[in-house]
Design a protein around this motif. Structure first.
Motif, PDB file in Angstrom:
ATOM      1  N   UNK A 115       0.799  -1.232   0.000  1.00 29.83           N
ATOM      2  CA  UNK A 115       0.000   0.000   0.000  1.00 29.83           C
ATOM      3  C   UNK A 115       0.829   1.276   0.000  1.00 29.83           C
ATOM      4  N   UNK A 116       1.935   1.295   0.721  1.00 30.71           N
ATOM      5  CA  UNK A 116       2.749   2.510   0.791  1.00 30.71           C
ATOM      6  C   UNK A 116       3.257   2.908  -0.590  1.00 30.71           C
ATOM      7  N   UNK A 117       3.776   1.945  -1.338  1.00 36.95           N
ATOM      8  CA  UNK A 117       4.299   2.251  -2.669  1.00 36.95           C
ATOM      9  C   UNK A 117       3.191   2.737  -3.590  1.00 36.95           C
ATOM     10  N   UNK A 118       2.017   2.111  -3.515  1.00 37.55           N
ATOM     11  CA  UNK A 118       0.890   2.551  -4.348  1.00 37.55           C
ATOM     12  C   UNK A 118       0.476   3.970  -3.963  1.00 37.55           C
ATOM     13  N   UNK A 119       0.477   4.270  -2.667  1.00 33.86           N
ATOM     14  CA  UNK A 119       0.126   5.624  -2.218  1.00 33.86           C
ATOM     15  C   UNK A 119       1.121   6.656  -2.743  1.00 33.86           C
ATOM     16  N   UNK A 120       2.359   6.242  -2.947  1.00 39.31           N
ATOM     17  CA  UNK A 120       3.379   7.147  -3.484  1.00 39.31           C
ATOM     18  C   UNK A 120       3.279   7.308  -5.001  1.00 39.31           C
ATOM     19  N   UNK A 121       2.436   6.497  -5.633  1.00 39.79           N
ATOM     20  CA  UNK A 121       2.277   6.582  -7.079  1.00 39.79           C
ATOM     21  C   UNK A 121       2.902   5.429  -7.834  1.00 39.79           C
ATOM     22  N   UNK A 122       3.396   4.411  -7.095  1.00 40.70           N
ATOM     23  CA  UNK A 122       3.991   3.253  -7.744  1.00 40.70           C
ATOM     24  C   UNK A 122       2.975   2.164  -8.012  1.00 40.70           C
ATOM     25  N   UNK A 123       3.459   1.068  -8.635  1.00 40.84           N
ATOM     26  CA  UNK A 123       2.607  -0.067  -8.949  1.00 40.84           C
ATOM     27  C   UNK A 123       2.381  -0.972  -7.742  1.00 40.84           C
ATOM     28  N   UNK A 124       3.217  -0.826  -6.701  1.00 46.22           N
ATOM     29  CA  UNK A 124       3.123  -1.736  -5.565  1.00 46.22           C
ATOM     30  C   UNK A 124       3.577  -3.142  -5.900  1.00 46.22           C
ATOM     31  N   UNK A 125       4.193  -3.316  -7.064  1.00 45.62           N
ATOM     32  CA  UNK A 125       4.631  -4.630  -7.532  1.00 45.62           C
ATOM     33  C   UNK A 125       5.616  -4.436  -8.695  1.00 45.62           C
ATOM     34  N   UNK A 126       6.470  -5.431  -8.910  1.00 52.94           N
ATOM     35  CA  UNK A 126       6.756  -6.515  -7.977  1.00 52.94           C
ATOM     36  C   UNK A 126       7.648  -6.033  -6.824  1.00 52.94           C
ATOM     37  N   UNK A 127       7.497  -6.663  -5.683  1.00 52.39           N
ATOM     38  CA  UNK A 127       8.295  -6.338  -4.508  1.00 52.39           C
ATOM     39  C   UNK A 127       9.497  -7.265  -4.343  1.00 52.39           C
ATOM     40  N   UNK A 128       9.410  -8.450  -4.919  1.00 56.95           N
ATOM     41  CA  UNK A 128      10.435  -9.471  -4.700  1.00 56.95           C
ATOM     42  C   UNK A 128      11.831  -9.051  -5.165  1.00 56.95           C
ATOM     43  N   UNK A 129      11.990  -8.228  -6.228  1.00 56.54           N
ATOM     44  CA  UNK A 129      13.352  -7.872  -6.649  1.00 56.54           C
ATOM     45  C   UNK A 129      14.238  -7.282  -5.561  1.00 56.54           C
ATOM     46  N   UNK A 130      13.659  -6.587  -4.589  1.00 59.42           N
ATOM     47  CA  UNK A 130      14.491  -6.066  -3.499  1.00 59.42           C
ATOM     48  C   UNK A 130      15.187  -7.212  -2.769  1.00 59.42           C
TER      49      UNK A 130
END
Length: 375
Positions: A153-168
């Motif tokens: 949710x945080x990334x989406x709130x910032x304007x991102x896709x919220x995905x994918x997260x796994x690359x980190x």
């Protein structure tokens, strides 16, 4: 005067030689939880992390998949069109199911926290929303451990896709591999360049294959056996390839809504033989992924997720791609995502970045996830 993390050792030539002792943190014991869009069940992995200076080592010490029974599968499939109260009840019940799975896997061993992805119900980043259920409060209350959840949710709130997260997590835990391919309900890829990590959802995968296998009263098409004996239907393949999503430039991500609205109606055409539809969908997945790997100039690709067990899909991907397709040991294939969500939870618990803007398209890296503490 040596400073923190340093000791002096006597040296025959110069007693002032400074030898640095690597700083070590941990071990941290974390359970990672993942429930994917293929609806096969909850993956739970009991993981051990140790930090040496800036580098992390990891081990999956135990893991299990807790399958959904038919009643839970139907609830998860139907809740998108159901009343709000059913969504709230399902959030509660899935949280309790996750807690039971974590308690059984832990079996009295030390546990610092739980990092839970939960189960995605809605994912519409263009509208600024994404919803993963599996109540963090229920998990914390029933396990007595801190819980990190709601990681997108945080990334989406910032304007991102919220995905994918796994690359980190891939960057931190699997140093030395340049391209990762996950064949879950959705196929996604990440490319790890020297200066930048990128990643995105490529196309549907087990969502479509399992939907068709269910017509034969099978949970999935084991080894792609039904697909292998089918024939490609050119009209269906062209219709799948023509879906507008594939013309979107990354970053991009898929949700169940897209699958239900755009792809499922195409593959449900029962005028076509089931094995031919499975064969056509497999070909669509394989060549769409092969195109993505070509654009990313992939050399060696580490393949994980349930689709890595689909021998026919892997054969078609190897035939269509110039990259080396590598399938690792079973624990990594089956539980890599649970491992990574354990690590993302650990980073949130430590107050450190766990989401890459270069992957999601957000304006900045961020620390994602909500933290619930036990009493």
């Amino acid at each position: 005067m040596g400073g923190k993390g340093r000791i002096y050792l006597r040296h025959p030539a110069d007693r002032k030689v400074l030898v640095r002792r690597p700083a070590m943190e941990g071990p941290f014991h974390v359970i990672g939880v993942m429930s994917g869009s293929s609806l096969d069940g909850i993956d739970v992995a009991y993981c051990r992390f140790v930090k040496h200076d800036e580098d992390w080592t990891h081990a999956i010490e135990d893991a299990a998949t807790v399958p959904f029974d038919e009643a839970m599968r139907k609830r998860l499939l139907g809740v998108m069109q159901g009343p709000a109260l059913e969504l709230a009840r399902l959030d509660r019940d899935l949280g309790r199911m996750i807690a039971r799975a974590c308690n059984e896997l832990r079996a009295g061993r030390p546990l610092d926290l739980i990092g839970s992805h939960g189960h995605t119900i809605f994912h519409q980043p263009l509208e600024g929303l994404t919803t993963q259920i599996g109540s963090g409060a229920q998990i914390a209350a029933l396990t007595g451990r801190p819980v990190v959840f709601d990681l997108r949710s945080k990334d989406v709130a910032l304007g991102g896709q919220g995905a994918p997260l796994v690359p980190f997590g891939e960057r931190a835990l699997f140093n030395g591999t340049d391209t990762f391919l996950n064949l879950g309900g959705i196929a996604n890829v990440s490319h790890h360049g020297p200066d930048k990590v990128t990643g995105y959802d490529i196309c549907t995968c087990n969502q479509a294959l399992n939907l068709l296998a269910n017509e034969a009263e099978l949970a999935y098409d084991k080894d792609g056996a039904l697909s292998r004996v089918g024939q490609v239907v050119p009209e269906l393949l062209n219709a799948l390839d023509a879906l507008p999503f594939y013309r979107q430039a990354p970053p991009r991500s898929l949700g169940r809504e897209w699958f239900d609205e755009h792809l499922a109606p195409l593959v449900k055409d029962e005028r076509l033989a089931l094995r031919d539809r499975l064969r056509t969908v497999t070909e669509h997945i394989a060549h769409t992924i092969a195109d993505a790997l070509r654009h990313g100039s992939a050399q060696r690709v580490l393949v994980t997720g349930g689709g890595a067990h689909n021998a026919f899909l892997i054969e078609r991907l190897q035939a269509l791609s110039r990259a080396e397709i590598a399938v690792p040991e079973a624990s990594t294939v089956e539980f890599k995502e649970a491992l990574v969500f354990a690590f993302l939870g650990l980073m949130r618990w430590r107050g450190e970045v766990n989401t890459l803007a270069s992957v999601t398209g957000a304006p900045q890296d961020s620390i994602g996830g909500s933290l619930v503490l036990p009493n």
